[in-house]
Enzyme design. Sequence first.
Site, PDB file in Angstrom:
ATOM      1  N   ASP A 319     -45.438 -34.609   9.892  1.00 54.84           N
ATOM      2  CA  ASP A 319     -45.815 -33.621  10.902  1.00 54.84           C
ATOM      3  C   ASP A 319     -45.370 -32.269  10.048  1.00 54.84           C
ATOM      4  OD1 ASP A 319     -43.131 -34.461  10.983  1.00 54.84           O
ATOM      5  OD2 ASP A 319     -42.849 -33.520  12.849  1.00 54.84           O
ATOM      6  N   GLU A 320     -46.063 -31.226  10.664  1.00 57.81           N
ATOM      7  CA  GLU A 320     -45.526 -29.814  10.766  1.00 57.81           C
ATOM      8  C   GLU A 320     -45.471 -29.628   9.263  1.00 57.81           C
ATOM      9  OE1 GLU A 320     -43.690 -29.288  15.182  1.00 57.81           O
ATOM     10  OE2 GLU A 320     -42.368 -30.022  13.479  1.00 57.81           O
TER      11      GLU A 320
END
Length: 509
Positions: A319-320
């Site tokens: 993620d991210e």
Amino acid sequence: MIAGSGVLVTETAAAAPATTLQELVPQPAQVQPRPDITFTLTTTAKIQLATEDARKPAELLASILRPSTGYPLPITNQVQGDGIVLTGGADPKTGPEGYQLDVTPKQVVIRANTPAGHFNAVQTLRQLLPAKTEAKTKQQGPWRVPGASILDHPRYHHRGAMLDVSRHFFTTDQVKRYIDQIAAFKINYFHLHLSDDQGWRLEIKSWPELTKIGGSTEVGGRTGKLFYTQAQYKDLVAYAADRGITTIPEFDMPGHTNAAQASYAELNCDGKKRPLYTGTEVGFSSLCIDEDITYRFVEDVIKEVAAITPGPYFHIGGDEALSTPDADYRKFMDRVLPLVKKYGKTTVGWHEFVKTTEDTGTIPQFWGTTTTDENVAAAARRGNKVLMSPANKIYLDMKYDKDTKLGLDWAGLVEVKDSYNWNPGAYLQGVAEQNVRGVEAPLWTETIRTSSDIEYMAFPRLPVAAELGWAQASTHNWERFAPRLGAQAPRWKVQGIGFYASPQVPWKK
């Protein structure tokens, strides 16, 4: 109807006085009260095994009941006399995780076809007993169970809870306390977030600086030996397994990697170590995508962790990764996903990664705040099963309201009713009931420092997540659920859980 349950029962049962049958969380699939029957646990009672598969669940039950009752409750292989019987031969409708529980005047008989079913039945039985059953010191009885026949099975197989030990570190005793708390609500997966920008929390013997340097600090700057040895990790995994819970380790990559990059210069494209980070920003770190050393590092981590993790899953994060260009992100996943498979594990990852693969065996974990995501919908069409964790519904670190002292609010304010009022099988466009693997409630710890902090944010929303994962969709009704949730308060008080007393819930005194 049983008041507040949504379960059809007989007319005579409806007139019976209120009992703990009306207070069960999660809601069983079928409950048939027997108002003319009560079972009383006595000092001569035994926990009786008719199947050796049920020994671990029986040991767990004994460990819960012995301190509060003061009874010896020996575990025997003879089914004879009064007590609690664990046996096989459950109705096929119970499936691999369900059970039947029948209360008679002399015995509570639990039938299940697997250890998982027996573990789940044990958690139901403890809620049928008085709240003081949860005490760690001897209490005054009687220890009565209301008459009933229960046939139960879960809506979804995967009912998870995640604890982030990277932003703030928690000791093995603190983690075990949380494991005990989630087990009580039939949570069967424990996702342990073991690396991030702020800390690397598990010993990797081939890369010792990861914990020596990367495991030395946390958000806010506290320093020390803030990591688990492999022996400690194996102990945590075994502790969870003894409660019917499978551990899923997570090592986030290619972003959220500053702790690793601070430990080894060669993990950075410029060959220089990054400074340790104790803030709470995200998206600034990335492993060096084009260097072979990166993949030797990732493979060594997967290899060592897979060897000490009996469960079938390895969570790669994903993620991210805001500092990793999209083409590099794909290049990274193309090399890493086969490594997870090489060491015998199934990949779980935050949903971003699923855009890089058509492997329908991988598990995307949706954490977004919108009801549309084309990459996840495309994965569902291919046949992937989606794990649902929408941040604006089920992230346990979101503030309840604007006055909540702990937590964050980037996904919104999430009161208890908000966390309940969504349907995992009809929430995300293109992801229908049959595409959903289950539900997981993550608890990120940027602002969480103590067990009391964990409990305040997790209770009562963790039991809400358990309800959504277990209870049949037909029972979903806030007005009926709220009193059952409120009835947990005396039990939590005995356990010393400092929960958030939401004004939305009618709390039992």
